[in-house]
Design an enzyme around this catalytic site. Structure first.
Site, PDB file in Angstrom:
ATOM      1  N   GLU A  87       4.542   1.835  -1.507  1.00 35.13           N
ATOM      2  CA  GLU A  87       4.584   2.706  -2.688  1.00 35.13           C
ATOM      3  C   GLU A  87       5.849   3.553  -2.789  1.00 35.13           C
ATOM      4  OE1 GLU A  87      -0.183   3.543  -3.127  1.00 35.13           O
ATOM      5  OE2 GLU A  87       0.977   4.931  -1.902  1.00 35.13           O
TER       6      GLU A  87
HETATM    7  C1  ACM Z   1      -1.470   2.587   1.164  1.00 33.09           C
HETATM    8  O1  ACM Z   1      -2.690   2.655   0.953  1.00 33.09           O
HETATM    9  N1  ACM Z   1      -0.613   3.262   0.429  1.00 33.09           N
HETATM   10  C2  ACM Z   1      -0.943   1.784   2.252  1.00 33.09           C
END
Ligand code: ACM
Length: 432
Positions: free
Chosen positions: A207
């Site tokens: 992310e």
């Molecule tokens: C995640 O759940 N951002 C690895």
């Protein structure tokens, strides 16, 4: 009891402890004559534990290690850094723990593990044949770094507001700047020194909102090279497969949410400017695991659908206080999951591109602590889910029959009671 290694004998003794505790009656256990020839399906059997959004002190971490050990899980993946805090010492970068560790999510108290405490936790885990694998989440999820060292932040900080007092940052460490790499080297030196028993360093990689694909790949490739240069192997969340990974790397698959089948109107609506970012991220995610396999890397299977333990409990509890807690625990976005859901998957069958068990290093559950305020909250989400993970990590068969499993699960509660562990009194299980 015979085993080829001390670990094998320890696991055998754990089976014996489990048998004793499930056969105890009036202080005596009469065991049936049993022969067990056993071995795990997967080598990596882990739990990823977010100690950032809510800081959990060493006593709680030890309780979690005890849980892993009782279920023959062997990796505690500590998510040590994120936007809301930094949880271990980097001697050459004191502001990380002075400023970066000061808070947690919202107004929760911060904290960090001093070096001596890390050493104690690592040793405590090792005595129970659990390896602590440290995660330094980069290049995104680094707001705590920028709070401690503003000179490492992008010139222009960007965030997306949720309108309810929370926001998500779109800022990441920049691969084109020399000071980024001095910082990463300082951090890796500290990690390798403090977690010497781990053959792996987890570099996060997930992310990295707001970052270009090129910058993300450049960052992952250089950070990975620095990990390898220190004699360690790289683990990263599945997004690292979008860069040039090595066959020695381990890629952690997690995004099992299918964006195409998500119904509009279900769950909270993300802010308008976040939606396209999420959609693009989830679309790209579809090819991460197959790409990692094509590069010869092995996967850890951590699908959100089955082993994100911060999904709300779908089973109700027979305890009214737990029913109250259940309403606020877990991320609404994921939707609820029952205990039966937790065993209704197969790591091979439910990891994209995987056709045989040897393509998987193993399985790992994750517990993110946005909704967790206390050790009771934490344990209420971990138990009774953790034995379901162990079932998938250890047992050779690819499916688990619920009624038979629920019978075995119900007989575990005595051991939990004796250890003062909190667990969801699911009405779907007959607890002894
Ligand atoms: C995640 O759940 N951002 C690895």
């Amino acid at each position: 009891m015979w085993g080829p290694t001390p670990e094998a004998v320890h696991r055998g003794l754990t089976s014996l402890r489990q048998l004793i505790s499930t056969h105890l009656q009036d202080g005596t256990a009469v065991l049936p004559a049993t022969r067990i020839a056993d071995g795990p399906r997967f080598a990596w059997r882990g739990l990823s534990f977010d100690v950032v959004r809510t800081f959990h002190g060493p006593d709680e971490v030890r309780r979690v290690i005890d849980m892993l050990s009782l279920y023959k899980l062997n990796v505690l993946h500590l998510h040590l850094t994120d936007d809301q805090g930094w949880r271990f010492e980097v001697p050459s970068r004191p502001a990380l723990t002075k400023a970066g560790a000061a808070g947690a999510l919202g107004d929760r108290p911060g904290g960090f593990y001093p070096q001596a405490e890390v050493a104690e936790l690592v040793a405590y885990a090792a005595e129970r044949f659990v390896t602590v694998v440290p995660e330094i989440d980069m290049p995104g999820h680094t707001s705590a770094v920028f709070k401690a060292y503003p000179e490492l932040a992008p010139a222009e900080l960007r965030t997306i507001d949720f309108g309810n007092g929370t926001s998500i940052p779109l800022n990441a460490l920049e691969p084109g700047r020399a000071e980024t790499w001095t910082f990463v080297e300082d951090v890796l030196d500290a990690v390798v020194a403090q977690f010497p028993q781990s053959a792996y360093v987890h570099i996060g990689g997930d992310e990295a909102w707001g970052m270009s694909d090129e910058d993300h790949a450049a960052f992952v490739e250089k950070a990975s090279a620095l990990v390898r240069a220190r004699g360690k192997r790289v683990v990263g969340w599945q997004e690292i497969a979008r860069s040039a990974i090595s066959s020695d790397d381990v890629v952690q698959y997690w995004i099992s949410i299918d964006i195409d089948s998500m119904e509009p109107g279900n769950g909270p609506v993300p802010p308008e400017d976040l939606l396209p970012i999420l959609v693009e991220h989830f679309q790209k995610a579809k090819t991460d695991a197959p790409k990692a396999l094509a590069a010869g890397a092995r996967l850890i299977s951590s699908p959100t659908t089955w082993v994100y333990f911060d999904r709300p409990h779908g089973d109700s509890s027979s305890d009214p206080a737990q029913e109250e807690a259940r309403k606020r625990l877990g991320l609404e976005f994921y939707g609820p999951a029952t205990l039966r859901d937790g065993i209704s998957w197969d790591p091979v069958g439910n990891t994209p591109g995987v056709t045989s068990a040897d393509q998987l290093a193993g399985v790992e559950a994750a517990i993110w602590c946005e909704t967790i305020l206390s050790s009771d909250d934490l344990e209420l989400l971990l138990l009774p889910r953790l034995p379901g993970l162990a079932e998938k990590a250890w047992a050779q068969q690819t499916s688990t029959e619920w009624t038979e499993y629920a019978g075995r699960l119900g007989r575990q509660s005595r051991a939990w009671q004796r250890r003062t562990w909190t667990w969801l009194r699911s009405v779907e299980v007959d607890w002894v």
